[in-house]
Design an enzyme around this catalytic site. Structure first.
Site, PDB file in Angstrom:
ATOM      1  N   SER A  42       0.844  -1.185   0.000  1.00 35.89           N
ATOM      2  CA  SER A  42       0.000   0.000   0.000  1.00 35.89           C
ATOM      3  C   SER A  42       0.886   1.244   0.000  1.00 35.89           C
ATOM      4  CB  SER A  42      -0.904  -0.001   1.230  1.00 35.89           C
ATOM      5  OG  SER A  42      -0.107   0.181   2.382  1.00 35.89           O
ATOM      6  N   LYS A  43       0.234   2.386  -0.071  1.00 35.72           N
ATOM      7  CA  LYS A  43       0.957   3.668  -0.194  1.00 35.72           C
ATOM      8  C   LYS A  43       2.039   3.839   0.865  1.00 35.72           C
ATOM      9  CE  LYS A  43      -1.139   6.327  -3.451  1.00 35.72           C
ATOM     10  NZ  LYS A  43      -2.592   6.303  -3.597  1.00 35.72           N
TER      11      LYS A  43
END
Ligand code: GLU
Length: 486
Positions: free
Chosen positions: A256-257
């Site tokens: 994820s980010k």
């Protein structure tokens, strides 16, 4: 053509291409190309709530930049069109109605309120449907239809028994039918659900291999029951392992980010080359037969095989991606590299008239990400502030006493030089070291510090002199001498 491999990439236009989606596209492409098959692009836009303006362009741009050329799709057509799900809208209902006729699906008239009330109960708090309309008497159905009560069409799942299928990566998978919900096939707005549309589309488009993320594994028994209901051949399933990221504590979690950029466009903005991203992503879940790491797309098209796909989660390693990127950069000609590096070089030097090809040539071997460039060559645009102690270097045998002596000698030799070429500068400095009876480094180090204000630079004193030109070089050397009060 019978037996020909047909794969499809079926993205929903969300405006963002996660590396996981790109890997799916790449593997679909490679499975098709490695078997002389056809790679189809289908846009799955039936979820109108998720629709994002311009999102289809992101898909086209990504595929184009990544070099994944589709053989059929909305923009180029093909025998199995339309290739946009919303344009196929009217195709789905007749299939659902056929299932109703055969007793394999039913109309469900349950109101939103009733379904919400169901959610309030313990049994259905997690979702699910109590099959209230599954066996409605036909008079009641006709009455509700005559009244125009809106309805959805649900699939009639077997209540007992189990469904087994084989996935090309995960092997044999069995799910008890009791776990399968009577899923909605057609919504009240007439649109099909994804679960229904993907089966109809894959079958009617002649898709032989369905490649997608392993999050779809648990839905596959439902799809297979649909294929069976229609008497259609079930495609080969190729489910792909999750892509994970490394957390700060060395544990792994779904990418994820917070692990870094996860979108293709963002990675490009960060200075990675499309070829390097594709090469790296190819290896995220697929292992070649030998230990080869660097593959062009053409080579991947030959080497790829489904049996090399692993089911264990793949960890996205940004350092490894950077290594790949560096290798791709090194393998370019200087001219090719200059072309892609130029915007970053200009970011640093603005309109200062420096030779960008020469700058590219000193950058190429040490650049692993294009975004490193502006910071690395910032000193060409403006001499940064630096301190006298930087002239002291053990390896070059320089100290605060001999550095000004060297600078003075360099300055005076260079002032008389007319042929300001790399070779002439090289000979001049080497001869100067001989003349002074010192190591080359003893001459080069102080010159480089005065010219760049940095202890680490791309290229050495000769390259920097060559690029800065005579006037600017002499001014910087003079400035260095001033630091010693000379
Ligand atoms: N539209 C789905 C998605 O973007 C595609 C899944 C599939 O490949 O069937 O997740």
């Amino acid at each position: 053509m019978a037996g020909k491999v047909r794969t499809r990439y079926a993205p929903s236009p969300t405006g963002f291409m996660h590396v996981g989606n790109l890997r799916t596209a790449l593997y679909e492409y490679l499975i098709a190309k490695s078997q002389d098959g056809t790679f189809v692009l289908r846009i799955e836009d039936t979820d109108q709530e998720r629709y994002v303006e311009g999102a289809v362009d992101v898909i086209y741009n990504t595929l184009r930049t990544a070099g994944l050329k589709h053989d059929e799709g909305p923009d180029i057509g093909g025998e199995y069109g339309p290739y946009v799900q919303s344009e196929r809208k009217d195709m789905y209902r007749p299939f659902a109605e056929k299932l109703i006729e055969e007793g394999k699906a039913y109309r469900c008239f349950c109101s939103k309120e009733r379904l919400e009330a169901l959610r309030e109960t313990k049994e259905y708090a997690q979702g699910g449907y109590d099959r209230h309309c599954r066996d409605l008497p036909s008079e009641e159905i006709n009455k509700l239809l005559a009244e125009g009560v809106p309805y959805v069409i649900r699939q009639k799942m077997p209540i007992d028994g189990e469904t087994t299928f084989t996935d090309a990566v995960y092997g044999e998978i069995t799910a008890p039918n009791s776990e399968l919900q009577d899923q909605i096939l057609i919504k009240t707005d007439g649109y099909p659900t994804y679960n229904f549309a993907n089966v109809i589309d894959d079958h009617t488009m002649g898709i032989t291999h369905v490649v997608r993320g392993c999050e779809y594994l648990s839905s596959t028994p439902k799809y297979n029951l649909l294929y069976d209901s229609f008497g259609w051949e079930i495609p080969t399933y190729v489910h792909l392992p999750l892509i994970m990221g490394k957390d700060a504590d060395d544990k792994i979690s779904k990418l994820s980010k917070r692990h870094g950029s996860t979108g293709f466009e963002d990675l490009i903005k960060e200075g990675y080359l499309p070829e390097a991203i594709i090469n790296y992503i190819a290896l995220l879940g697929w292992c070649p037969k030998d230990n080869q790491e660097i593959f062009t797309l053409k080579e991947l098209e030959k080497a790829f095989s489904i049996d090399g796909i692993s089911k264990s989660p793949a960890v996205f390693d940004y350092n490894k991606l950077e290594w790949f990127n560096g290798e791709y950069i090194k393998a370019m000609t200087t001219e090719q590299f200059e072309k892609i590096a130029k915007p970053y070089i200009l970011q640093a030097i603005g309109d200062k008239p420096l030779d960008t090809l020469k700058l590219a040539s000193i950058l190429q071997q040490r650049t692993t990400k294009l975004t490193q460039i502006p910071e690395t060559i910032g000193f060409f645009a403006q001499l940064p502030e630096y301190t006298k102690d930087m002239f002291v270097n053990k390896k070059s045998k320089t100290n605060l006493e001999n550095s000004p002596v060297m600078l003075k000698a360099v300055y005076s030799e260079l002032s008389g030089l007319d042929d300001w070429s790399h070779d002439a500068l090289h000979d001049l400095l080497i001869n100067l070291a001989v003349k002074l009876g010192v190591k080359n480094g003893t001459v080069m180090w102080p010159a480089r510090i005065a010219l760049s204000g940095k202890t680490v630079t791309p290229g050495g004193a000769i390259e920097i002199l060559d690029i800065l030109g005579k006037e600017e070089s002499l001014a910087r050397l003079e400035n260095g001498l001033k630091m010693f009060g000379e």
